[in-house]
Enzyme design. Structure first.
Site, PDB file in Angstrom:
ATOM      1  N   ILE A 127       0.830  -1.205   0.000  1.00  0.00           N
ATOM      2  CA  ILE A 127       0.000   0.000   0.000  1.00  0.00           C
ATOM      3  C   ILE A 127       0.866   1.257   0.000  1.00  0.00           C
ATOM      4  CG2 ILE A 127      -1.723   1.316   1.308  1.00  0.00           C
ATOM      5  CD1 ILE A 127      -2.777  -1.410   2.351  1.00  0.00           C
ATOM      6  N   ASP A 182      13.877   1.943  10.617  1.00  0.00           N
ATOM      7  CA  ASP A 182      13.151   0.972  11.438  1.00  0.00           C
ATOM      8  C   ASP A 182      12.268   1.804  12.359  1.00  0.00           C
ATOM      9  OD1 ASP A 182      12.191  -0.822  13.336  1.00  0.00           O
ATOM     10  OD2 ASP A 182      14.121  -1.792  13.674  1.00  0.00           O
ATOM     11  N   ARG A 238       3.727  10.797  16.969  1.00  0.00           N
ATOM     12  CA  ARG A 238       4.228  11.785  17.936  1.00  0.00           C
ATOM     13  C   ARG A 238       5.164  12.782  17.266  1.00  0.00           C
ATOM     14  NH1 ARG A 238       7.390   9.233  22.726  1.00  0.00           N
ATOM     15  NH2 ARG A 238       8.872   8.890  21.041  1.00  0.00           N
ATOM     16  N   TYR A 261      -0.634  -9.373  16.636  1.00  0.00           N
ATOM     17  CA  TYR A 261      -1.029  -8.474  15.553  1.00  0.00           C
ATOM     18  C   TYR A 261      -2.348  -7.782  15.886  1.00  0.00           C
ATOM     19  CZ  TYR A 261      -2.004  -6.824  10.813  1.00  0.00           C
ATOM     20  OH  TYR A 261      -2.281  -6.038   9.721  1.00  0.00           O
ATOM     21  N   LYS A 307      -2.916  -3.748  16.383  1.00  0.00           N
ATOM     22  CA  LYS A 307      -3.827  -2.977  15.537  1.00  0.00           C
ATOM     23  C   LYS A 307      -4.981  -2.376  16.342  1.00  0.00           C
ATOM     24  CE  LYS A 307      -1.479  -3.264  11.789  1.00  0.00           C
ATOM     25  NZ  LYS A 307      -0.903  -2.063  11.161  1.00  0.00           N
TER      26      LYS A 307
END
Length: 183
Positions: free
Chosen positions: A17, A62, A123, A153, A157
């Site tokens: 995406i 990362d 942030r 996961y 999420k």
């Protein structure tokens, strides 16, 4: 629709995406600050975009490293002078593993990238954004319901959804939109 004059930061920019969004925004005239953990595909993408006339800053990143994320956003604003939008799409999946079999290492890595990485990006971004800016975070359908075999996961999420809702209320007061997509 034109993004000419807009500066957009994208994590996970070299695949999936993120890559599709990168190419779309480049076609609309955006200046792009791209980040991905995979340096070779990122370098290839950057070369292609620059050859097509897109203004690009790219950083191997990362997202689970807070100092690295802060440095990326500082470099973005230093290079372009502003940040108008961000798409936090970096993430990792996992093999189906029952919660009883989840190792500490798997738990920590999935949450570090998918939840903490999103938090570090949001942030840093919201600190430099002005009225009219926008952030989009990658949640998932797993972020709104449980799924057997994907405990870390799903938890990450769900956390992204909660983080997004919280920051939307905080930043919304100063005209910065924060949303999540759940592909």
């Amino acid at each position: 629709m034109s993004f000419t004059g807009k500066v957009i930061a994208i994590t996970g920019a070299a695949s999936g995406i993120g890559l599709a969004l990168t190419n779309h925004l480049a076609s609309l005239g955006a200046s792009l600050s791209l980040a991905d953990i995979s340096s070779t595909p990122l370098e290839t993408l950057t070369t292609e975009l620059r050859a097509a006339g897109t203004k690009v800053l790219s950083t191997t990143l990362d997202v689970s490293s807070s100092p690295a994320v802060d440095a990326w956003i500082a470099s973005t604003t230093s290079h372009f002078g502003r940040l108008d939008g961000a798409a936090n799409l970096a993430g990792i999946g996992m093999d189906f593993t029952a919660v009883a079999d989840v190792t500490d290492e798997l738990w920590e890595r999935v949450l570090a990238v998918n939840l903490s990485g999103t938090m570090f990006c949001v942030r840093a971004q919201v600190r430099v954004m002005q009225k009219g800016a926008s952030i989009v975070n990658a949640a998932s359908m797993a972020g709104v319901r449980g799924r057997p075999g994907l405990g870390p996961y799903v938890c990450a999420k769900h956390g992204v959804v909660g983080l997004t809702r919280t920051v939307a209320r905080e930043a919304g007061e100063r005209g910065v939109r924060v949303n999540a997509v759940a592909p």
